[in-house]
Write an enzyme that holds these catalytic residues in place. Structure first.
Site, PDB file in Angstrom:
ATOM      1  N   TYR A  33     -15.875   1.195   9.051  1.00  0.00           N
ATOM      2  CA  TYR A  33     -14.280   0.906   8.884  1.00  0.00           C
ATOM      3  C   TYR A  33     -13.758   1.920  10.110  1.00  0.00           C
ATOM      4  N   ARG A  55      -0.675   7.552  -4.033  1.00  0.00           N
ATOM      5  CA  ARG A  55      -1.868   7.128  -3.157  1.00  0.00           C
ATOM      6  C   ARG A  55      -3.324   6.412  -4.019  1.00  0.00           C
ATOM      7  N   LYS A  73     -11.694   0.084  12.835  1.00  0.00           N
ATOM      8  CA  LYS A  73     -10.496   1.088  13.807  1.00  0.00           C
ATOM      9  C   LYS A  73     -10.395   1.123  15.381  1.00  0.00           C
ATOM     10  N   LEU A 111      -0.117  -2.051   9.088  1.00  0.00           N
ATOM     11  CA  LEU A 111      -0.657  -1.260   7.990  1.00  0.00           C
ATOM     12  C   LEU A 111      -1.555  -1.748   7.524  1.00  0.00           C
ATOM     13  N   GLN A 124      -8.560  -2.788   4.935  1.00  0.00           N
ATOM     14  CA  GLN A 124      -9.956  -2.621   4.190  1.00  0.00           C
ATOM     15  C   GLN A 124      -9.997  -1.045   4.466  1.00  0.00           C
ATOM     16  N   GLU A 136     -10.370   9.361  11.028  1.00  0.00           N
ATOM     17  CA  GLU A 136     -11.841   8.925  11.590  1.00  0.00           C
ATOM     18  C   GLU A 136     -12.524   8.523  12.267  1.00  0.00           C
ATOM     19  N   THR A 186      -6.573   5.966  13.232  1.00  0.00           N
ATOM     20  CA  THR A 186      -7.556   6.719  11.952  1.00  0.00           C
ATOM     21  C   THR A 186      -7.879   8.023  12.975  1.00  0.00           C
ATOM     22  N   GLY A 216       0.816  -1.124   0.051  1.00  0.00           N
ATOM     23  CA  GLY A 216      -0.264   0.018   0.046  1.00  0.00           C
ATOM     24  C   GLY A 216       1.174   1.558   0.368  1.00  0.00           C
ATOM     25  N   GLN A 217       0.460   2.631  -0.225  1.00  0.00           N
ATOM     26  CA  GLN A 217       1.119   3.827   0.056  1.00  0.00           C
ATOM     27  C   GLN A 217       1.564   3.892   0.692  1.00  0.00           C
ATOM     28  N   ASP A 218       1.126   4.007   2.337  1.00  0.00           N
ATOM     29  CA  ASP A 218       1.880   3.866   3.293  1.00  0.00           C
ATOM     30  C   ASP A 218       3.633   2.870   3.526  1.00  0.00           C
TER      31      ASP A 218
HETATM   32  P1  NAP Z   1      -3.946   1.333   1.509  1.00  0.00           P
HETATM   33  O1  NAP Z   1      -2.710   2.109   0.079  1.00  0.00           O
HETATM   34  O2  NAP Z   1      -4.941   1.192   1.357  1.00  0.00           O
HETATM   35  O3  NAP Z   1      -2.910  -0.086   1.462  1.00  0.00           O
HETATM   36  C1  NAP Z   1      -3.002  -1.192   2.563  1.00  0.00           C
HETATM   37  C2  NAP Z   1      -3.091  -2.159   2.345  1.00  0.00           C
HETATM   38  O4  NAP Z   1      -3.040  -3.396   3.198  1.00  0.00           O
HETATM   39  C3  NAP Z   1      -2.293  -2.489   0.749  1.00  0.00           C
HETATM   40  O5  NAP Z   1      -0.539  -2.984   0.964  1.00  0.00           O
HETATM   41  C4  NAP Z   1      -3.750  -3.905   1.335  1.00  0.00           C
HETATM   42  O6  NAP Z   1      -3.238  -4.724   0.260  1.00  0.00           O
HETATM   43  C5  NAP Z   1      -3.327  -4.523   2.475  1.00  0.00           C
HETATM   44  N1  NAP Z   1      -4.212  -5.403   2.457  1.00  0.00           N
HETATM   45  C6  NAP Z   1      -5.729  -5.190   2.416  1.00  0.00           C
HETATM   46  N2  NAP Z   1      -6.828  -5.998   2.864  1.00  0.00           N
HETATM   47  C7  NAP Z   1      -5.043  -6.797   3.214  1.00  0.00           C
HETATM   48  C8  NAP Z   1      -5.429  -8.741   3.887  1.00  0.00           C
HETATM   49  N3  NAP Z   1      -6.906  -8.890   4.137  1.00  0.00           N
HETATM   50  N4  NAP Z   1      -4.401  -8.999   3.838  1.00  0.00           N
HETATM   51  C9  NAP Z   1      -3.418  -8.608   3.882  1.00  0.00           C
HETATM   52  N5  NAP Z   1      -3.128  -6.885   3.291  1.00  0.00           N
HETATM   53  C10 NAP Z   1      -4.334  -6.649   2.847  1.00  0.00           C
HETATM   54  O7  NAP Z   1      -3.746   2.264   2.250  1.00  0.00           O
HETATM   55  P2  NAP Z   1      -2.235   3.188   3.861  1.00  0.00           P
HETATM   56  O8  NAP Z   1      -2.963   4.775   2.914  1.00  0.00           O
HETATM   57  O9  NAP Z   1      -1.307   2.693   2.560  1.00  0.00           O
HETATM   58  O10 NAP Z   1      -2.943   3.329   4.549  1.00  0.00           O
HETATM   59  C11 NAP Z   1      -1.555   2.314   5.578  1.00  0.00           C
HETATM   60  C12 NAP Z   1      -2.672   2.151   7.030  1.00  0.00           C
HETATM   61  O11 NAP Z   1      -2.898   2.918   7.824  1.00  0.00           O
HETATM   62  C13 NAP Z   1      -4.263   1.438   6.689  1.00  0.00           C
HETATM   63  O12 NAP Z   1      -4.273   0.561   7.480  1.00  0.00           O
HETATM   64  C14 NAP Z   1      -5.483   2.221   6.721  1.00  0.00           C
HETATM   65  O13 NAP Z   1      -6.357   2.485   7.046  1.00  0.00           O
HETATM   66  C15 NAP Z   1      -4.701   3.867   7.645  1.00  0.00           C
HETATM   67  N6  NAP Z   1      -4.606   4.815   8.030  1.00  0.00           N
HETATM   68  C16 NAP Z   1      -4.503   5.885   6.470  1.00  0.00           C
HETATM   69  C17 NAP Z   1      -4.385   6.855   6.532  1.00  0.00           C
HETATM   70  C18 NAP Z   1      -4.313   7.895   5.296  1.00  0.00           C
HETATM   71  O14 NAP Z   1      -4.492   9.196   5.061  1.00  0.00           O
HETATM   72  N7  NAP Z   1      -3.652   6.942   4.450  1.00  0.00           N
HETATM   73  C19 NAP Z   1      -4.761   8.119   7.645  1.00  0.00           C
HETATM   74  C20 NAP Z   1      -5.289   6.881   8.895  1.00  0.00           C
HETATM   75  C21 NAP Z   1      -5.177   5.333   8.898  1.00  0.00           C
HETATM   76  P3  NAP Z   1      -3.209  -4.474  -1.988  1.00  0.00           P
HETATM   77  O15 NAP Z   1      -2.470  -3.586  -2.481  1.00  0.00           O
HETATM   78  O16 NAP Z   1      -2.970  -6.008  -2.511  1.00  0.00           O
HETATM   79  O17 NAP Z   1      -4.466  -3.900  -1.621  1.00  0.00           O
HETATM   80  O1  G4F Z   2     -10.047  10.186   0.353  1.00  0.00           O
HETATM   81  P1  G4F Z   2     -10.963   9.875   1.027  1.00  0.00           P
HETATM   82  O2  G4F Z   2     -12.120   8.594   0.499  1.00  0.00           O
HETATM   83  O3  G4F Z   2     -10.953  10.013   2.029  1.00  0.00           O
HETATM   84  P2  G4F Z   2     -11.300   9.668   3.445  1.00  0.00           P
HETATM   85  O4  G4F Z   2     -12.900   9.151   3.533  1.00  0.00           O
HETATM   86  O5  G4F Z   2     -11.207  10.399   4.763  1.00  0.00           O
HETATM   87  O6  G4F Z   2     -10.386   8.400   4.680  1.00  0.00           O
HETATM   88  C1  G4F Z   2      -9.083   8.365   4.596  1.00  0.00           C
HETATM   89  O7  G4F Z   2      -8.437   9.219   5.516  1.00  0.00           O
HETATM   90  C2  G4F Z   2      -8.857   8.514   6.762  1.00  0.00           C
HETATM   91  C3  G4F Z   2      -8.088   9.129   8.068  1.00  0.00           C
HETATM   92  O8  G4F Z   2      -8.477  10.397   7.834  1.00  0.00           O
HETATM   93  C4  G4F Z   2      -7.803   6.898   6.683  1.00  0.00           C
HETATM   94  F1  G4F Z   2      -7.913   6.375   7.801  1.00  0.00           F
HETATM   95  C5  G4F Z   2      -8.744   6.048   5.696  1.00  0.00           C
HETATM   96  O9  G4F Z   2      -8.061   4.793   4.806  1.00  0.00           O
HETATM   97  C6  G4F Z   2      -8.076   6.983   4.319  1.00  0.00           C
HETATM   98  O10 G4F Z   2      -6.902   6.676   4.037  1.00  0.00           O
HETATM   99  O11 G4F Z   2     -12.421  11.198   1.151  1.00  0.00           O
HETATM  100  C7  G4F Z   2     -12.013  11.961   1.316  1.00  0.00           C
HETATM  101  C8  G4F Z   2     -13.660  12.981   1.165  1.00  0.00           C
HETATM  102  C9  G4F Z   2     -14.317  12.551   2.065  1.00  0.00           C
HETATM  103  O12 G4F Z   2     -15.009  13.273   2.650  1.00  0.00           O
HETATM  104  C10 G4F Z   2     -15.562  12.130   1.460  1.00  0.00           C
HETATM  105  O13 G4F Z   2     -16.968  11.967   1.951  1.00  0.00           O
HETATM  106  O14 G4F Z   2     -13.658  13.165   0.152  1.00  0.00           O
HETATM  107  C11 G4F Z   2     -15.144  12.766  -0.170  1.00  0.00           C
HETATM  108  N1  G4F Z   2     -15.495  12.922  -1.464  1.00  0.00           N
HETATM  109  C12 G4F Z   2     -16.099  13.638  -2.209  1.00  0.00           C
HETATM  110  N2  G4F Z   2     -16.422  12.766  -2.971  1.00  0.00           N
HETATM  111  C13 G4F Z   2     -15.064  11.715  -2.663  1.00  0.00           C
HETATM  112  C14 G4F Z   2     -15.259  12.180  -3.575  1.00  0.00           C
HETATM  113  N3  G4F Z   2     -13.795  10.665  -1.664  1.00  0.00           N
HETATM  114  C15 G4F Z   2     -14.351   9.721  -2.894  1.00  0.00           C
HETATM  115  N4  G4F Z   2     -12.940   8.346  -2.783  1.00  0.00           N
HETATM  116  N5  G4F Z   2     -14.359   9.383  -3.899  1.00  0.00           N
HETATM  117  C16 G4F Z   2     -15.198  11.046  -4.321  1.00  0.00           C
HETATM  118  O15 G4F Z   2     -15.468  10.619  -5.444  1.00  0.00           O
END
Ligand code: NAP
Ligand code: G4F
Length: 346
Positions: free
Chosen positions: A156, A191, A160, A87, A90, A134, A132, A13-15
């Site tokens: 979700y 991302r 979490k 990390l 879903q 969230e 998160t 994933g991204q992180d």
């Molecule tokens: P991401 O890009 O969606 O990456 C998620 C990773 O988890 C991917 O490697 C995915 O594999 C893997 N995964 C999903 N289901 C799995 C399963 N059943 N078994 C094994 N691996 C599985 O998310 P991210 O943005 O890097 O975020 C990393 C973590 O931080 C996540 O837990 C997310 O919820 C949390 N988080 C993210 C943010 C954010 O803004 N990015 C903020 C707060 C918390 P595939 O590559 O095969 O899909």
């Molecule tokens: O980019 P989003 O899908 O991120 P969201 O829902 O904030 O979640 C992300 O950040 C969380 C941390 O706070 C992580 F825990 C989580 O794993 C993920 O990385 O949506 C951001 C905002 C939302 O309010 C959504 O309703 O954008 C709004 N939005 C508007 N149009 C959209 C869209 N979001 C998505 N994905 N797609 C749209 O077309």
């Protein structure tokens, strides 16, 4: 000194991609868990094998799944990590309404599975849980910090929330070094394309270069605190280097609406955008008078998180951590990457 060994779930994933590179630079041996897929899912980490640090012999991938305890146990016993970064999840909020059970299994019980392995196999392993913002859901306070009450607004977030508390419970019950990073939204060129920042930037570039005509989005009025993933993975590592395990909010302390994010991207791409209408009927119009942005109900969530804004006083104090990348630079980084991928210039 013995080499540090890190195990990263969600390495594809991204992180996972940023954290792998960060830890390899710090001299770690890095193992990652990837799930089996019918097509390749390693594009974000493929570059590690070609990089000048010659990290190939220090970076290993293993097949496993967060829903499969046996695979997690096997890998943890084999790798013998000193640190585990959990990390994997879903991680898409909207998708979690469509797959709530799978989200809970992966995101909530997945964390429990790893903590059980640590408890039973080697309690010295340090554990990072990807929490998160969230969790805050609907918040009465303008800024959210470690003391702000939680209010889960999606399957979700509820998953979490479980992961958050089970991490604290294992820390207190079994004396594990386990930390929750409560990270606000962080973005990057890596991302996933269905998250809003990447979707907006990619969509507007396609419109500018005539590849597509319109971008369809959901709620443009929600506000987020967007940082750069590169800065945030350092905070994850710092949490595990402290004397005491603690939970930390990681954020920028700055907030923009989705609509403002579109305007900032348009400015960077020299697209003149104006708005007509309100709510779901709002439309973004370019200088030729063409509608380039519309909203559709299908991208709205049944329950929305309207406003997130983090305060990182605790992380500043204990981790000496501060965000480095302003939002303008974040947008520019993603634009440059997308233009290269789409092979467009200018
Ligand atoms: P991401 O890009 O969606 O990456 C998620 C990773 O988890 C991917 O490697 C995915 O594999 C893997 N995964 C999903 N289901 C799995 C399963 N059943 N078994 C094994 N691996 C599985 O998310 P991210 O943005 O890097 O975020 C990393 C973590 O931080 C996540 O837990 C997310 O919820 C949390 N988080 C993210 C943010 C954010 O803004 N990015 C903020 C707060 C918390 P595939 O590559 O095969 O899909
Ligand atoms: O980019 P989003 O899908 O991120 P969201 O829902 O904030 O979640 C992300 O950040 C969380 C941390 O706070 C992580 F825990 C989580 O794993 C993920 O990385 O949506 C951001 C905002 C939302 O309010 C959504 O309703 O954008 C709004 N939005 C508007 N149009 C959209 C869209 N979001 C998505 N994905 N797609 C749209 O077309």
């Amino acid at each position: 000194m013995k080499k540090k060994i890190a195990l990263i779930t969600g390495v594809t994933g991204q992180d996972g991609a940023y954290l792998s590179r960060f830890l390899l630079k710090k001299g770690y041996i890095v193992h990652g868990i990837k799930r089996r897929s019918s097509s390749l899912n390693t594009w974000r980490i493929d570059g590690i094998y070609d990089d000048p640090l010659k990290t190939k012999s220090k970076f290993f991938l293993h097949h496993g799944d967060m829903t499969d305890s046996l695979s997690l146990e096997r890998i943890i016993k084999m790798v013998k990590p000193s640190e585990i970064y959990n990390l994997a999840a879903q991680s898409h909020v909207k998708v979690s309404f469509e797959q709530p059970e799978y989200t809970a299994n992966t995101t909530a019980i997945g964390a429990l599975r790893i903590l059980e392995c640590i408890k039973n196999f080697d309690k010295r392993i340090k554990y990072y849980q990807a929490g998160t913002s969230e969790l805050f859901g609907v918040s009465k306070s303008k800024f959210q910090d470690e003391n702000t009450p939680f209010y889960a607004r999606s399957p979700y977030s509820a998953a979490k929330l479980y992961a958050h508390w089970i991490t604290i419970n294992y820390r207190e019950a079994y004396n594990l070094f386990a930390c929750n990073g409560i990270l606000f939204n962080h973005e990057s060129p890596m991302r996933g394309e269905t998250f809003v920042t990447k979707k907006i930037i990619s969509g507007l570039i396609k419109i500018k270069y005539g590849i597509e005509k319109k971008l369809i989005l959901g709620n443009l009025y929600s506000k987020r605190d967007w940082g750069h993933a590169k800065d945030y993975v350092e905070a994850m590592w710092l949490m595990l280097q402290q004397k005491k395990p603690r939970d930390f909010v990681i954020a920028t302390g700055k907030q923009y609406s989705v609509k403002k994010f579109i305007e900032m991207t348009c400015k960077e791409l020299n697209i003149n955008i104006s708005w007509k209408g309100k709510g779901i009927n709002i439309k973004g119009i370019n200088e030729q008078g063409k509608i380039i942005i519309e909203c559709n109900k299908k991208y709205f969530r049944p329950t929305e998180v309207e406003s997130l804004l983090g305060s990182t006083k605790k992380a500043n104090k204990y981790l000496n951590w501060k965000p480095k990348t302003p939002i303008k630079k974040l947008i520019k980084d993603i634009i440059d990457f997308e233009k290269k991928s789409l092979k467009v210039n200018g």
